[in-house]
Design a protein around this motif. Structure first.
Motif, PDB file in Angstrom:
ATOM      1  N   SER A   1      11.963  -5.611 -31.773  1.00  0.00           N
ATOM      2  CA  SER A   1      12.919  -6.096 -32.759  1.00  0.00           C
ATOM      3  C   SER A   1      13.585  -7.399 -32.326  1.00  0.00           C
ATOM      4  O   SER A   1      14.092  -8.150 -33.157  1.00  0.00           O
ATOM      5  N   LEU A   2      13.567  -7.684 -31.037  1.00  0.00           N
ATOM      6  CA  LEU A   2      14.190  -8.919 -30.558  1.00  0.00           C
ATOM      7  C   LEU A   2      13.529 -10.142 -31.214  1.00  0.00           C
ATOM      8  O   LEU A   2      14.180 -11.164 -31.423  1.00  0.00           O
ATOM      9  N   ALA A   3      12.260  -9.988 -31.565  1.00  0.00           N
ATOM     10  CA  ALA A   3      11.545 -11.103 -32.199  1.00  0.00           C
ATOM     11  C   ALA A   3      12.263 -11.550 -33.469  1.00  0.00           C
ATOM     12  O   ALA A   3      12.349 -12.754 -33.757  1.00  0.00           O
ATOM     13  N   GLY A   4      12.798 -10.589 -34.214  1.00  0.00           N
ATOM     14  CA  GLY A   4      13.507 -10.930 -35.447  1.00  0.00           C
ATOM     15  C   GLY A   4      14.710 -11.808 -35.160  1.00  0.00           C
ATOM     16  O   GLY A   4      14.932 -12.835 -35.818  1.00  0.00           O
ATOM     17  N   THR A   5      15.483 -11.411 -34.165  1.00  0.00           N
ATOM     18  CA  THR A   5      16.672 -12.186 -33.774  1.00  0.00           C
ATOM     19  C   THR A   5      16.268 -13.594 -33.356  1.00  0.00           C
ATOM     20  O   THR A   5      16.886 -14.586 -33.759  1.00  0.00           O
ATOM     21  N   VAL A   6      15.223 -13.663 -32.539  1.00  0.00           N
ATOM     22  CA  VAL A   6      14.838 -14.966 -31.986  1.00  0.00           C
ATOM     23  C   VAL A   6      14.273 -15.872 -33.089  1.00  0.00           C
ATOM     24  O   VAL A   6      14.488 -17.087 -33.066  1.00  0.00           O
ATOM     25  N   LYS A   7      13.595 -15.283 -34.068  1.00  0.00           N
ATOM     26  CA  LYS A   7      13.090 -16.097 -35.181  1.00  0.00           C
ATOM     27  C   LYS A   7      14.257 -16.774 -35.908  1.00  0.00           C
ATOM     28  O   LYS A   7      14.191 -17.963 -36.241  1.00  0.00           O
ATOM     29  N   GLU A   8      15.306 -16.024 -36.125  1.00  0.00           N
ATOM     30  CA  GLU A   8      16.476 -16.617 -36.801  1.00  0.00           C
ATOM     31  C   GLU A   8      17.100 -17.707 -35.961  1.00  0.00           C
ATOM     32  O   GLU A   8      17.517 -18.751 -36.463  1.00  0.00           O
ATOM     33  N   TYR A   9      17.158 -17.433 -34.682  1.00  0.00           N
ATOM     34  CA  TYR A   9      17.730 -18.408 -33.753  1.00  0.00           C
ATOM     35  C   TYR A   9      16.914 -19.708 -33.787  1.00  0.00           C
ATOM     36  O   TYR A   9      17.454 -20.814 -33.836  1.00  0.00           O
ATOM     37  N   VAL A  10      15.610 -19.536 -33.814  1.00  0.00           N
ATOM     38  CA  VAL A  10      14.715 -20.696 -33.845  1.00  0.00           C
ATOM     39  C   VAL A  10      14.892 -21.467 -35.153  1.00  0.00           C
ATOM     40  O   VAL A  10      14.924 -22.708 -35.161  1.00  0.00           O
TER      41      VAL A  10
END
Ligand SMILES: Cc1ncc(C[n+]2csc(CCOP(=O)(O)OP(=O)(O)O)c2C)c(N)n1
Ligand code: SF4
Lengths: 394, 331
Positions: free
Chosen positions: A271-280
Motif C-alpha cells: 500500500s505504500l506505493a499508493g502514498t508514494v505515487k501521490e507524493y511523486v
C-alpha cells in the motif's frame, strides 16, 4: 456481470478464496487476518462455498493440514499474519519442497517483541527463502485479484509451488474500498479445476510423499524448487496477461509510475506505493524528476525487470518496511545483487521506514528524498537510513 | 489338501526392504497395524486398500522412506515431527471432499505424540476427524539417538537421562498418553502390545471401523534403545504385560468407569466384579522385565528405585480402577 462491493481487504481475500473454490481450508485467527477465516466460515455455513473448513488449534496445524490436503490432491487455502506465519515457518519449507500449490493470504504485520499488531512486511519477508512465491497488494482489489492469480501460477505444472499474497495490516485489511468481484464463471474458466499430477494419496495408485533424501538426492530436490521459481517468472507474466484479457485489470511484476524521465525512482511494495505515487505527483508539479516502481512480485525476484528499471534512473531509493540486520532492508540486498555486475548502474539508497505501523508521511518522504538528492549530486550519503526515528526516545 | 486360512491377511503394506534394525518391535507393530487396517477396510468398505497413512518424523519414518525407495505399499505421507495428526486432518478433509471412502491412519512415535505432537493430536481428536492415531511407544526418541521422552519410564537410562552420582536415570513417571486421549471422550482408546498380536489386531480393526477418532498406544521394543538382544524383543514386551508394567485396556467414549482390562497372563490372578476387573495379583515381579534390558541395569544397584517404580505402576493401575499386587522377587 461482475458486482462491485465496498469491502475490506480481508473480505476481498475471503471472496477470492470463495471464487477459487478450494476444497479444504484450515485456518487459525490472528490479528489482522481474523476476518478472513470468519468470512470464509460464513460462506461455508451458508452453503456458498462447498469446502471443508478445519478449525485447527494453531497455525502450525493450519499449514500442516493444508499440506495434508494438498498432498491428497485438492486445492487448499489459509490465511494468517506475523506470529502465525512465523509459527508456520518450518512447514513452509516442506510445502515448497513437496511442491504443493497451497495459497496463503497474509495481512502483513510486524513481529514481536515488542508485540505489535500493525503493518510492516517483516513477516513475509522473513519467509523469502522458503521457496514460496510472494505477491504484494497495493489495494483491496489487488488483494482479491492476486490471490486468484496466485492459485493460477502455483498450480501451473511448470511451477507447482505454494504462494503467499500479502496486504498491509489495517491499512488494507481493515479499510474499506470498492472492490469488483468477478463473475464466478470467468474465474472458473481462468483457474480451471485443480487436477493433481504428482500429489495424490489415492489407494488405487499408492505413492510415498515426503521421504528422506540422502546427500545424493537432496541437492537436486532443492534445485527443482529453484528451477520452479525461475519458471514462475514466465508463468506469472502469462497469468497476468490472461487475467488482463479476462478481467481487464493489468498487473506487472514491477509496475512503473512516471519513471520515464525520472532521475530518482522510489521503489516500494504494498500500500505504500499508493502514498508514494501521490507524493511523486506532487513533486512532479514542482518539476522534480521522480518516479515510482512497485514490486507486485517479490519472489521470484524480478531480476530482469529490475535491470531494465535501473537503466532509467540515476538513483534508486528503496522504501522498505523490513530489516535485515547489518544489511538494511531485504530489497537492498536483492537490488544490489541484481545490479552488481551491470556495467552502468544507478546508486542505490536504502530507507527503512514505517515499521510496526508507523505512519509514512510526506515529511518522511521529504527526508528520504533529501538523502536521495545528495546521492544524485554525488555528495556523501548513508547507504541505509532509518526514516522517522524518534531519536529523542532512544 | 486343506489349506488353513492365515490368522491375518497375507497382504503387505509395510514391505520387506525397510531398514529397521533386526528385532525392532516397532517395525512389527507397523506391519501388523497396516494388515489389520486393511482387513477392517475390506470388511467395512469392501476395499482392503481404502486407507492412507500420515506419519511423523522418527525411526519408523526414516527407515521406511528413503528416496528413491519406499517400504510403503499404501499411500503414505510424511510432513514433520510434530504434525502427523494435523496432516492426517488435512488428508481426511480432502478425502471427505473427494467423496473417497476409507480411513486415515496417523502414526507417530512417543516423542512425536506425547511431547512435541501433543497439541496437534489433541486438536485432531477434539475436531473428531475420522482418523486412527497409532502411537508406537518405544519409550524414547530413538531416531536422534535415544533421548528421553515424557513416555520414558521412571529409572530408564537414555542419553539425556543418564544414571550418575546424582541421577537415577529418568526421574519422572511415564506419561500415559492413552489416558489423555481418552479424556477427549473419543469413541475408542486402547493400549496394545506386539507380544499379544491377536489383541492388537482386534483393537486395530475395531479402531479402524469406528466412524470418528480413535487412539491406540502400542508398546514396542527398540533394540539399541532398550539395550536388549534382538531375539528377546517379543519376550520383553510379553513380560511387560505379565508383570503389570504395561496394562492392556480399552476406554470407549471417555468412560473411565468402564475401562476394559485385558487379562495379563503370566499366572496373574484377576478378580472381577460384575464383569469388571477390580484387582489383579501379578505373580511375576517387574524385575523379570527390567533385568532383560540394559537400560534398567543400574537400578539393580538401587532396589529402592525399583520399589519406587512399583509404586508408580500401582498408581497407574489405580487410575484404571484396578488394585494390583506387584510381588517382589524372592530373596
Ligand atoms: C521440530 C523438530 N525437532 C526435533 C527434530 C529431531 N527429531 C527427529 S525424530 C526425533 C525423535 C523421534 O522420537 P519418537 O517420536 O519417539 O520416534 P522414534 O524415533 O523413537 O521412532 C527428533 C527429536 C525434528 N525432526 N523436528
Ligand atoms: S533404532 Fe530402535 S526403533 Fe529404530 S529401527 Fe532400530 S530397533 Fe527399531
Amino acid at each position: 456481470m461482475p458486482i462491485r462491493k465496498v469491502m475490506k481487504a480481508n473480505e476481498a481475500a475471503a471472496w477470492a478464496a470463495k471464487l477459487a473454490k478450494p476444497k479444504v481450508i484450515a485456518a487459525f485467527p490472528i490479528t489482522p487476518s481474523t476476518l478472513v477465516p470468519e468470512k470464509i466460515s460464513e460462506f461455508v455455513a451458508d452453503g456458498e462455498l462447498d469446502a471443508e473448513f478445519i478449525k485447527v488449534e494453531s497455525e502450525h496445524s493450519a499449514i500442516s493440514a493444508c499440506v495434508g490436503a494438498s498432498a491428497a490432491g485438492v486445492r487448499t487455502f489459509t490465511a494468517t499474519a506475523s506470529q502465525g506465519l512465523a509459527l508456520m515457518h518450518e512447514i513452509l519449507f516442506i510445502a515448497a519442497g513437496m511442491r504443493l500449490p497451497i495459497v496463503i493470504a497474509v495481512g502483513n504485520r510486524a513481529l514481536s517483541a515488542p508485540i505489535n499488531i500493525w503493518n510492516d512486511w517483516q513477516d513475509t519477508i522473513s519467509e523469502r527463502d522458503t521457496g514460496w512465491l510472494q505477491f504484494y497488494a497495493e489495494n483491496n482489489q489487488e488483494a482479491l485479484d492476486l490471490i486468484l492469480i496466485a492459485f493460477k501460477v502455483a498450480e501451473d505444472e511448470r511451477v507447482l509451488l505454494p504462494a503467499m499474497v500479502g496486504f498491509d495490516a489495517f491499512i488494507l485489511t481493515h479499510t474499506v474500498e470498492p472492490v469488483e468481484i468477478p463473475d464466478q464463471e470467468l474465474v472458473d474458466e481462468f483457474l480451471g479445476e485443480y487436477v493433481p499430477k504428482h500429489a495424490y494419496l489415492d489407494p488405487s495408485r499408492p505413492i510415498t510423499q515426503g521421504t528422506l533424501a540422502f546427500p545424493a538426492h537432496y541437492m537436486e530436490a532443492r534445485y527443482t524448487v529453484w528451477e520452479a521459481n525461475e519458471n514462475a517468472k514466465k508463468v506469472i507474466d502469462e497469468a497476468f496477461a490472461e487475467f488482463e484479457k479476462r478481467f481487464g485489470r493489468k498487473y506487472q511484476k514491477i509496475e512503473e509510475y512516471r519513471t520515464d524521465d525520472a532521475e530518482i525512482i522510489f521503489v516500494t511494495m504494498g500500500s505504500l506505493a499508493g502514498t508514494v505515487k501521490e507524493y511523486v505527483d506532487m513533486l512532479r508539479e514542482k518539476g522534480v524528476k521522480v518516479g515510482v516502481a512497485k514490486l507486485t512480485v517479490y519472489r521470484p525476484f524480478p531480476t530482469e525487470e529490475v535491470r531494465e528499471l535501473a537503466k532509467k534512473a540515476k538513483v534508486l531509493a528503496l522504501l522498505e518496511k523490513n530489516v535485515t540486520f547489518s544489511v538494511g532492508g531485504a530489497l537492498f540486498q536483492d537490488f544490489s545483487r541484481a545490479l552488481i555486475n551491470e556495467k552502468e548502474k544507478p546508486v542505490i539508497v536504502d530507507f527503512i521506514l514505517g515499521l510496526g505501523g508507523r505512519d509514512v508521511t510526506f515529511k518522511d518522504l521529504d527526508e528520504a528524498l533529501g538523502i536521495a538528492q545528495k546521492a544524485l549530486a554525488g555528495e556523501e550519503f548513508d547507504e541505509v537510513n532509518w526514516i522517522g526515528l524518534r531519536k529523542e526516545i532512544l | 489338501m486343506a489349506v488353513r486360512k492365515p490368522p491375518i491377511t497375507t497382504r503387505e503394506y509395510w514391505a520387506p526392504g525397510h531398514a529397521a534394525c533386526a528385532g525392532c518391535g516397532c517395525a512389527a507393530a507397523l506391519r501388523l497395524a497396516t494388515k489389520a487396517f486393511s482387513e477392517a477396510m475390506e470388511e467395512k468398505y469392501g476395499d482392503p486398500n481404502a486407507f492412507a497413512i500420515a506419519q511423523a518424523t522418527g525411526c519408523m519414518e526414516v527407515v521406511s522412506a528413503v528416496f528413491p525407495y519406499t517400504a510403503w505399499k499404501a499411500p503414505w505421507l510424511h510432513v514433520a515431527f510434530e504434525n502427523a495428526a494435523a496432516a492426517a486432518s488435512g488428508v481426511e478433509a480432502a478425502w471427505k471432499k473427494l467423496g473417497r471412502k476409507g480411513k486415515i491412519l496417523a502414526i507417530g512415535g512417543d516423542g512425536g505424540t506425547a511431547d512435541i505432537g501433543m497439541q496437534a493430536l489433541s486438536g485432531m481428536l477434539e475436531r473428531w476427524h475420522n482418523v486412527v492415531y497409532l502411537m508406537y511407544d518405544n519409550e524414547a526418541y530413538m531416531n536422534t539417538g535415544i533421548q528421553r521422552s515424557s513416555s520414558t519410564p521412571y529409572g530408564a537410562w537414555t542419553t539425556t537421562s543418564p544414571p550418575g552420582k546424582y541421577s537415577i536415570g529418568e526421574d519422572k513417571p511415564k506419561k500415559w498418553v492413552a489416558l489423555i486421549a481418552a479424556a477427549h471422550q473419543i469413541p475408542y482408546v486402547a493400549t496394545a502390545s506386539v507380544a499379544n498380536p491377536y489383541d492388537y489386531i482386534r483393537k486395530m480393526k475395531k479402531a479402524a471401523k469406528i466412524d470418528g477418532p480413535a487412539f491406540i498406544q502400542v508398546q514396542c521394543t527398540c533394540v539399541p534403545g532398550w539395550r536388549a538382544p534382538p531375539e528377546k524383543s517379543i519376550e520383553i514386551t510379553r513380560l511387560a504385560i505379565e508383570t503389570g508394567v504395561w496394562p492392556l485396556f480399552e476406554i470407549e467414549n471417555g468412560d473411565f468407569h468402564n475401562i476394559k482390562i485385558q487379562a495379563p497372563g503370566g499366572g496373574a490372578k484377576v478378580k472381577r466384579e460384575g464383569g469388571r476387573v477390580v484387582a489383579i495379583e501379578f505373580k511375576k515381579p517387574i524385575e523379570e522385565y527390567l533385568k532383560l534390558q540394559g537400560r534398567f541395569k543400574h537400578l539393580f544397584k538401587q532396589p529402592e528405585a525399583i520399589d519406587q517404580l512399583r509404586e508408580q505402576i500401582k498408581a497407574m493401575w489405580k487410575t484404571l480402577g484396578v488394585e494390583v499386587t506387584l510381588p517382589k522377587p524372592e530373596e
